[in-house]
Structures are given as C-alpha cells and as structure tokens.
Design an enzyme around this catalytic site. Structure first.
Site, PDB file in Angstrom:
ATOM      1  N   TYR A 174      78.736  41.164 -22.468  1.00  0.00           N
ATOM      2  CA  TYR A 174      79.021  40.985 -21.107  1.00  0.00           C
ATOM      3  C   TYR A 174      77.945  41.556 -20.253  1.00  0.00           C
ATOM      4  O   TYR A 174      77.078  42.131 -19.555  1.00  0.00           O
ATOM      5  CB  TYR A 174      80.112  41.467 -20.441  1.00  0.00           C
ATOM      6  CG  TYR A 174      80.345  41.280 -18.885  1.00  0.00           C
ATOM      7  CD1 TYR A 174      80.411  39.666 -18.669  1.00  0.00           C
ATOM      8  CD2 TYR A 174      80.724  41.493 -18.410  1.00  0.00           C
ATOM      9  CE1 TYR A 174      80.971  39.900 -17.242  1.00  0.00           C
ATOM     10  CE2 TYR A 174      80.946  41.943 -17.294  1.00  0.00           C
ATOM     11  CZ  TYR A 174      81.077  40.717 -16.747  1.00  0.00           C
ATOM     12  OH  TYR A 174      81.065  40.654 -15.045  1.00  0.00           O
ATOM     13  N   LYS A 178      74.628  41.544 -18.186  1.00  0.00           N
ATOM     14  CA  LYS A 178      74.134  41.514 -16.286  1.00  0.00           C
ATOM     15  C   LYS A 178      74.036  42.631 -16.285  1.00  0.00           C
ATOM     16  O   LYS A 178      72.724  42.456 -15.312  1.00  0.00           O
ATOM     17  CB  LYS A 178      75.787  41.950 -16.104  1.00  0.00           C
ATOM     18  CG  LYS A 178      76.658  41.033 -16.270  1.00  0.00           C
ATOM     19  CD  LYS A 178      76.909  39.913 -15.534  1.00  0.00           C
ATOM     20  CE  LYS A 178      78.087  38.987 -14.795  1.00  0.00           C
ATOM     21  NZ  LYS A 178      77.691  38.025 -14.567  1.00  0.00           N
TER      22      LYS A 178
END
Length: 287
Positions: A174, A178
């Site tokens: 994750y 990002k």
C-alpha cells in the site's frame, strides 16, 4: 441506472456544468465527494467494482441531493482493467466529455505486511488497483479532454500521507503504491500543464472509513498505534477529504498543480501530540 434530477433553475454551484467521474464511489471519500459534487452543480458518474454497493449508495445519494441540476449515473468499473475505465470515460463523452476525474479507488489488503511477509500476489493486486488504475484513469481523462477541446481539466488522484512519512506498522504494498501515485501525478501535472490539465494528489491521513476500519478490525494495539499520532485526537472523516476534492476540482484552484495536497489534521507535522479530549468530528453526509 441513470437519474437526472433538475431543480428548475440554472446551476450556480462551484462545479456548475462540469462532468465528473469518481472511482471508488460506493463508500468513504468517493461517496462523500459524489454528494458534494452534485450539490455544487456537477454531473457525476459513480464508478465502483461492486454493482450492489453502487445501487445501495445511489439511494443514499438521492436522499442527500434532492434538488440538484446535474445528472448522476452509475457504472461498474474494475480500475485495473483498462477497457472498464475507457468505457466509463466514453459514457461521460455522451454528456460532453470529462472535466473532472477523481481517481479514488484503492485497496489496502489485510495480508499486506512487511518486506518478508507480504505475498507477491497481494503486492501485484495492490499495484494493479492503486497505481495502474490511476494511470488508466488519467490516460483516458486526458484523451477525453482533448477530444472535446477542453481548455481546462482537473484530475485528482488519491494517494496517502504514508507516501510522505514512514510507517512502523507495515503495509508495504500500500505504502509503495501510494508513493508511486505521487510520482505519477507530479509527472503528469508537468507534462500536461500547457494544455490546462491539472493533476493533484490528495494525501489523506488514516480516516474513519470502512476501508481502514475493516483493516484495523478489533486489533486494539494496531488501532492505538495510529490514533496516538493525531494532534486533533481522532481519525479524519471522509467528508473532510471530499471538501478538499471539491476545491481541487473547481476553478478556484486553477493555479494549484502538481501538489501533494495533504489533509491530515497536522499528523505529518507533529513531533509530540497534545493531550486532552479529542476534537469533535463533522458528520458524513452518506451515513
């Protein structure tokens, strides 16, 4: 399903006359942004991978936006599939073309861990949705803007504050995804600046949304490890992010480009958080 609700007056909202696509629209930031966009005069195509969730969410949206001048429609979309994204953009071409693209859909998988424990399939799944999905959305938004000879366009990509600060509680895929969204957004912003197409990355702190709350579950230690870092003493709310997206989508932000637009309650700037009772949170509209 297509719904066109007309108040009988010319729209005067901050997004009056703009056509917007919102991915991940069936909950959280996407839902709150849909409601605010409609209230501000935009037409919105709500996109999500879950058709049942979209149908349920559309009912909520209609309850909260009884008197609006734009239209609202839904479309199933797996953002990691380019044909799905292209089909959504082409649907809005029928309305006059995209003005605002909010690439918001994302995933934080429960099996996401550190460098040694994250399964490769979870890494690939996360990158396909969180990064490739943003690329596809940006690509087809640009093509639509050009097709309709638009002089202005706003593309907003949801990144995260973890792309700016490290997290000792691992969520490697994750976090890496990002960070990639930030880099991708900056590059696109510079490449397309002379066309009038702005790209900005929204960087939320951990929020009181189903995505995070489901991931935290009943793990009190995992939850506390995040809550303790908020200067305001609470998680952010989806509507607080949606308000920022309205600004980035509007012509009020015509000179805002290539930014890491941080909406984190001061979390990333805090050394020691203050003591005392937490601040009160605003009410989300979609609840």
């Amino acid at each position: 399903m297509s719904t066109n609700v007309v108040a009988g007056i010319h729209p005067h909202g901050r997004l009056a006359g703009k056509n917007a696509i919102i991915t991940g629209a069936a909950g959280g930031i996407g839902l709150e942004t849909t409601i605010l966009f409609l209230r501000e005069g935009a037409s919105v195509l709500m996109c999500d991978i879950s058709e049942p969730a979209l149908a349920k969410t559309l009912s909520k949206v209609m309850e909260m936006t009884t008197y609006v001048s734009g239209r609202v429609d839904t479309a199933r979309c797996d953002v990691s599939n380019e044909e799905d994204v292209k089909a959504c953009v082409e649907k809005v071409d029928e309305w006059g073309g995209v003005d605002v693209m909010f690439n918001n859909a994302g995933i934080m998988h429960g099996d996401d861990a550190d460098a040694t424990a994250t399964p490769e399939k979870i890494w690939d799944l996360t990158m396909n949705i969180n990064v490739k999905g943003v690329w596809f959305g940006s690509k087809h938004a640009v093509l639509s803007l050009r097709k309709h000879n638009k002089q202005r366009g706003s593309i907003i990509n949801t990144a995260s504050v973890v792309a700016l600060v490290g997290s000792a509680t691992p969520q490697l895929a994750y976090t890496a995804s990002k960070g990639a969204v930030l880099a991708l957004t900056r590059e696109l912003a510079i490449v397309h600046a002379r066309e009038g197409f702005r790209f900005n990355a929204l960087c939320p702190a951990p929020l009181n949304t189903p995505l995070l709350q489901d991931w935290l579950g009943d793990d009190k230690e995992k939850r506390h490890r995040r809550e303790v870092h908020f200067p305001m003493g609470r998680f952010g709310e989806a509507i607080e992010q949606a308000q920022a997206v309205v600004f980035l989508a509007s012509d009020e932000s015509t000179f805002v480009n290539a930014t890491d637009f941080v909406v984190d309650g001061g979390m990333s700037k805090a050394y020691v958080t203050p003591e005392g009772a937490p601040t009160s949170a605003p009410q989300n509209l979609g609840k």
